[in-house]
Design a protein around this motif. Structure first.
Motif, PDB file in Angstrom:
ATOM      1  N   GLY A 179     104.603 109.993 -59.148  1.00  0.00           N
ATOM      2  CA  GLY A 179     104.022 110.961 -58.228  1.00  0.00           C
ATOM      3  C   GLY A 179     104.312 110.613 -56.794  1.00  0.00           C
ATOM      4  O   GLY A 179     105.389 110.128 -56.453  1.00  0.00           O
ATOM      5  N   VAL A 225     107.734 113.504 -55.614  1.00  0.00           N
ATOM      6  CA  VAL A 225     107.672 113.445 -57.069  1.00  0.00           C
ATOM      7  C   VAL A 225     108.601 112.318 -57.506  1.00  0.00           C
ATOM      8  O   VAL A 225     109.789 112.508 -57.707  1.00  0.00           O
ATOM      9  CB  VAL A 225     108.094 114.781 -57.709  1.00  0.00           C
ATOM     10  CG1 VAL A 225     107.961 114.708 -59.212  1.00  0.00           C
ATOM     11  CG2 VAL A 225     107.239 115.910 -57.156  1.00  0.00           C
ATOM     12  N   THR A 274     100.133 116.412 -68.881  1.00  0.00           N
ATOM     13  CA  THR A 274      99.674 115.249 -68.130  1.00  0.00           C
ATOM     14  C   THR A 274     100.558 115.063 -66.920  1.00  0.00           C
ATOM     15  O   THR A 274     101.789 115.068 -67.038  1.00  0.00           O
ATOM     16  CB  THR A 274      99.707 113.984 -69.008  1.00  0.00           C
ATOM     17  OG1 THR A 274      98.895 114.199 -70.168  1.00  0.00           O
ATOM     18  CG2 THR A 274      99.167 112.785 -68.249  1.00  0.00           C
ATOM     19  N   LEU A 275      99.950 114.908 -65.769  1.00  0.00           N
ATOM     20  CA  LEU A 275     100.697 114.742 -64.527  1.00  0.00           C
ATOM     21  C   LEU A 275     100.451 113.361 -63.946  1.00  0.00           C
ATOM     22  O   LEU A 275      99.306 112.902 -63.881  1.00  0.00           O
ATOM     23  CB  LEU A 275     100.297 115.802 -63.503  1.00  0.00           C
ATOM     24  CG  LEU A 275     100.733 117.228 -63.837  1.00  0.00           C
ATOM     25  CD1 LEU A 275      99.586 118.005 -64.443  1.00  0.00           C
ATOM     26  CD2 LEU A 275     101.241 117.942 -62.593  1.00  0.00           C
ATOM     27  N   LEU A 323     106.983 123.491 -59.308  1.00  0.00           N
ATOM     28  CA  LEU A 323     106.811 122.279 -58.509  1.00  0.00           C
ATOM     29  C   LEU A 323     107.714 122.287 -57.285  1.00  0.00           C
ATOM     30  O   LEU A 323     107.893 121.257 -56.642  1.00  0.00           O
ATOM     31  CB  LEU A 323     107.122 121.035 -59.352  1.00  0.00           C
ATOM     32  CG  LEU A 323     106.196 120.757 -60.530  1.00  0.00           C
ATOM     33  CD1 LEU A 323     106.650 119.511 -61.262  1.00  0.00           C
ATOM     34  CD2 LEU A 323     104.771 120.586 -60.069  1.00  0.00           C
ATOM     35  N   SER A 350      96.782 108.146 -66.080  1.00  0.00           N
ATOM     36  CA  SER A 350      97.337 109.434 -65.656  1.00  0.00           C
ATOM     37  C   SER A 350      96.385 110.045 -64.646  1.00  0.00           C
ATOM     38  O   SER A 350      95.161 110.044 -64.848  1.00  0.00           O
ATOM     39  CB  SER A 350      97.510 110.379 -66.846  1.00  0.00           C
ATOM     40  OG  SER A 350      98.401 109.836 -67.799  1.00  0.00           O
ATOM     41  N   PHE A 406     106.247 111.562 -64.507  1.00  0.00           N
ATOM     42  CA  PHE A 406     105.461 112.519 -63.748  1.00  0.00           C
ATOM     43  C   PHE A 406     104.885 113.625 -64.618  1.00  0.00           C
ATOM     44  O   PHE A 406     103.747 114.056 -64.411  1.00  0.00           O
ATOM     45  CB  PHE A 406     106.299 113.141 -62.635  1.00  0.00           C
ATOM     46  CG  PHE A 406     105.488 114.044 -61.752  1.00  0.00           C
ATOM     47  CD1 PHE A 406     104.602 113.519 -60.830  1.00  0.00           C
ATOM     48  CD2 PHE A 406     105.578 115.420 -61.868  1.00  0.00           C
ATOM     49  CE1 PHE A 406     103.817 114.346 -60.044  1.00  0.00           C
ATOM     50  CE2 PHE A 406     104.809 116.256 -61.080  1.00  0.00           C
ATOM     51  CZ  PHE A 406     103.927 115.713 -60.165  1.00  0.00           C
ATOM     52  N   LEU A 407     105.628 114.108 -65.576  1.00  0.00           N
ATOM     53  CA  LEU A 407     105.193 115.269 -66.345  1.00  0.00           C
ATOM     54  C   LEU A 407     105.479 115.040 -67.815  1.00  0.00           C
ATOM     55  O   LEU A 407     106.601 114.701 -68.199  1.00  0.00           O
ATOM     56  CB  LEU A 407     105.910 116.536 -65.857  1.00  0.00           C
ATOM     57  CG  LEU A 407     105.454 117.862 -66.455  1.00  0.00           C
ATOM     58  CD1 LEU A 407     104.035 118.187 -66.003  1.00  0.00           C
ATOM     59  CD2 LEU A 407     106.389 118.996 -66.041  1.00  0.00           C
TER      60      LEU A 407
END
Length: 591
Positions: A158, A141, A579-580, A126, A562, A61-62
Motif C-alpha cells: 500500500g 500502491v 482484501t486490500l 484504483l 491486512s 495489495f489486492l
C-alpha cells in the motif's frame, strides 16, 4: 503470543512508479540483542551476529474475489515475495521486481509496485492511486518485502515508503494522499430509482508486518522474553466513503430552472398596460366615482433590473456539503464520508468489524434532508431578494368620462336636448421605486388629476347627470393615494407571495425523490456490505478463510495483517471478499 504494538509512522509524500524504475533506497535497520544459548539441533542462535536464518516476507495489495472473479491468479496482481533459505540463497517473486538496495548474501529488499491497469476487467477503480506525490521513491500502491540472514523479515503493501513503513493514518495531511480507490457496488445492490451507480470509496491504505525472528524464537524455544518490538504489525486507512451516481440529483437543477421560469411568468402578469397593477388602478378609480362614470387606463407598468435565474445561479452550481455529505448538483452525485460517521478506522483492535447499522447510516439521510431543505430555503430567499430589489415603474393615466344624455325640452314644443358624452378628468398615477416598497406598502404614489376640456360644459353634463362638479370629482380622485397604495400592495403581494409559495412546493417535490433514492441505498447497504479492519488471521475474531501458518518446531509463526477486508453479498447470497493492503512476515526458521 506477543501483543501487537504499533510502530512509529514516518509521514512522507510518495509517488507511484512503474516497472522498471531506478530508485535510491535505504534498507531496514534492526536493533538486535545478543542472546546466545547452546545448541538447537545443530544450530546456535546468536541474535547479535546471527546468520543462517531462513525467512519469508511478502506484500500484496489486492487479493480475494470480486463478483465471481478470483483475483489471486491474475499475473498482474502478483504479490511481492522473498524467500531466503538457510544458505543465504533468495527466491524473488516476481522476477522483474525492483531491487531497492539489497546487500547479498545478508539482506534482500525488493518492491513490486502495483499495476493499476490490471484492474480494467473488474469493477475496481484504483486509477486515483497513480496521482503523483512529490519527493517520493515508491508508489502509493506498492508491494514490499525485506528478508535478512539475521532472522528479520518485513512485508508491506500500500502507501508505504522504501523501508516498508506505513505512511497513512488519521493524521496524514490530505494533500499527501492520492485519490481514493472505488469498488463498484451496483452488482450487489438492488435497483433503486434515481440511482445509476454506487461505489464504495476507499482511501489510501497500507499495512506492514515486521518480525525479529531470532528474538521470538528464543522466547518460543526457551522462554526468554522477547522485546515488544519483536512483532510489530501496523496498518493505516485514509478514509472510507460512498459515492452515488444519482441522475435524480441532476434533475434538481433543471427542476429549479423550470420553477424559476414559472415564477417569472407569474410576476410578468403584474406589468404592462393591461397587467394586474394597471387593471387594479382602473378598478379602484372606478369604484371611488359614481357608477355612471367610466374609467379607462393607459400607459405602462414595468419591472427592470430583474434577473431571477441569475440570482440563484450560484446555488445551482456550488456543491451542497456539511463536511460529511456532499451533493454535487452539476455532476449529479452524492458523496458520503463514512469515515466521519464511524469510530476511527485506524488503531483498531485486530479483526475489528466496521458495523454499518441504523445508528451509523440513518444520519446520512437526515443530513442530506437538512442540506436540501436549507438549499431550497436559500433559493426562495435569493429569489425574494431579487424581486424586492427590482425597479418598479408605474406611469399610468386614468381617463374618466361621462356618458351622453338626452334631457327634456325646456319649453313645450321645443325638441329634447342631447348632451354628448365628455371626458371629465384625467389622473396621472406614477411611482418609481423598488418592488419591495410596493410589497411593504411604503411606495410613494403620486396622483395628479385635472379637468379635461372646458369646465362649463363638463359641469353642465355632470349636473344633468345629477353628479358633483368636476372640482369635487378631482378632489375624490386626488384623495385616492392611500386606497391605490393599499390595492397595489395587495395585488403585488398576492401575486409574488403566491408564486413564491408555489415555487417552494415545487422545490419540496424535487427534493423528495432524492431523499427516497438515498434512503433506498442506505437501507440496502448493511445487507450487502461487510467491512473489517486490521485483519490478523492468528488473532481471535478473524474472518472465515483468513489463514496464517502457526509456529512449528524451530520456526516462528507467520504474522499477517491486512488493512481492510471488504465482503460483498450478491442477490444469490454469494459472498465475495476482497482484501486490500496485506503484509506478511515469517515464518523465520532457526539455523
Amino acid at each position: 503470543m506477543r501483543n501487537r504494538t504499533r510502530s512509529a509512522v514516518a509521514f512522507a509524500a510518495v509517488a507511484i512508479v512503474a516497472v522498471p524504475l531506478t530508485v535510491t533506497a535505504t534498507t531496514a535497520a534492526w536493533n538486535t540483542t545478543e542472546w546466545v544459548h547452546g545448541q538447537v539441533g545443530t544450530s546456535t542462535i546468536d541474535c547479535t551476529d546471527g546468520t543462517g536464518f531462513a525467512s519469508v516476507a511478502s506484500g500484496r495489495f489486492l487479493s480475494g474475489s470480486l463478483l465471481g472473479l478470483n483475483l489471486d491468479p491474475i499475473a498482474e496482481l502478483e504479490q511481492m515475495r522473498l524467500a531466503l533459505d538457510g544458505a543465504g540463497d533468495v527466491t524473488v517473486s516476481p522476477g522483474d521486481a525492483i531491487d531497492l538496495g539489497s546487500a547479498p548474501p545478508d539482506e534482500y529488499v525488493y518492491a513490486n509496485p502495483f499495476d493499476v491497469t490490471a484492474l480494467s476487467a473488474i469493477n475496481v477503480d484504483l486509477t486515483g492511486f497513480t496521482v503523483g506525490l512529490p519527493g517520493a521513491q515508491l508508489g502509493a500502491v506498492n508491494q514490499y518485502a525485506n528478508v535478512a540472514t539475521d532472522g528479520t523479515a518485513v512485508g508491506a503493501s500500500g502507501l508505504v515508503n522504501d523501508s516498508g513503513a506505513v505512511l497513512v493514518s488519521d493524521a496524514t495531511p490530505p494533500a499527501s494522499l492520492p485519490a481514493p480507490a472505488r469498488v463498484g457496488l451496483s452488482g450487489v445492490l438492488p435497483g433503486i430509482a434515481g440511482i445509476a451507480d454506487v461505489d464504495l470509496e476507499i482511501g489510501a491504505v497500507a499495512a506492514s508486518s515486521q518480525l525479529d525472528g531470532c528474538a521470538l524464537l528464543r522466547e518460543e524455544l526457551w522462554g526468554e522474553t522477547a522485546p515488544a518490538t519483536a512483532i510489530v504489525r501496523d496498518y493505516g486507512i485514509a478514509g472510507l466513503g460512498l459515492q452515488l451516481d444519482a441522475p435524480v440529483v441532476g434533475g434538481l437543477v433543471s427542476g429549479v430552472t423550470d420553477a424559476v421560469d414559472t415564477l417569472g411568468d407569474a410576476v410578468d402578469l403584474l406589468t404592462g398596460p393591461g397587467g394586474l397593477i394597471a387593471s387594479g388602478v382602473g378598478a379602484q378609480v372606478d369604484l371611488a366615482l359614481p357608477g355612471v362614470l367610466t374609467t379607462s387606463v393607459s400607459g405602462d407598468v414595468s419591472l427592470t433590473g430583474l434577473d431571477l435565474l441569475g440570482s440563484v445561479s450560484g446555488l445551482l452550481s456550488a456543491p451542497l456539503t456539511d463536511g460529511v455529505i456532499t451533493i454535487d448538483l452539476q455532476d449529479g452525485t452524492i458523496d458520503v464520508d463514512l469515515d466521519a460517521l464511524l469510530p476511527s478506522l485506524n488503531d483498531a483492535a485486530p479483526n475489528t468489524e466496521v458495523v454499518l447499522n441504523d445508528t451509523v447510516l440513518n444520519p446520512i439521510v437526515d443530513r442530506a434532508g437538512l442540506l436540501l431543505d436549507t438549499w431550497t430555503t436559500q433559493i426562495v430567499a435569493a429569489l425574494t431578494a431579487e424581486l424586492r430589489e427590482s425597479s418598479l415603474v408605474i406611469d399610468l393615466e386614468a381617463l374618466v368620462a361621462a356618458p351622453g344624455i338626452t334631457i327634456p325640452p325646456i319649453l313645450p314644443g321645443l325638441p329634447p336636448v342631447t348632451l354628448l358624452g365628455l371626458d371629465v378628468l384625467s389622473a396621472d398615477i406614477a411611482f418609481t421605486g423598488t418592488l419591495g416598497a410596493a410589497l411593504d406598502g411604503t411606495a410613494a404614489l403620486s396622483i395628479d388629476a385635472d379637468v379635461v376640456g372646458l369646465v362649463g360644459p363638463v359641469n353642465t353634463l355632470l349636473a344633468a347627470l345629477g353628479l358633483p362638479t368636476v372640482t369635487d370629482l378631482l378632489g375624490v380622485v386626488e384623495g385616492l393615494t392611500a386606497t391605490l397604495l393599499s390595492g397595489l400592495t395587495t395585488t403585488v403581494s398576492d401575486t409574488v407571495t403566491g408564486a413564491l409559495t408555489t415555487l417552494g412546493g415545487t422545490l419540496a417535490g424535487l427534493v423528495t425523490p432524492v431523499i427516497t433514492a438515498l434512503g433506498g441505498v442506505i437501507d440496502a447497504l448493511p445487507s450487502v456490505v461487510s467491512l473489517m479492519v486490521n485483519v490478523q488471521p492468528d488473532q481471535p475474531g478473524a474472518p472465515p478463510g483468513a489463514t496464517a501458518l502457526p509456529a512449528s518446531g524451530d520456526s516462528t509463526a507467520q504474522y499477517r495483517v491486512s488493512a481492510l477486508r471488504l465482503g460483498l453479498v450478491d442477490a444469490l447470497g454469494t459472498v465475495a471478499a476482497v482484501t486490500l493492503a496485506t503484509a506478511t512476515a515469517g515464518p523465520v526458521t532457526a539455523p
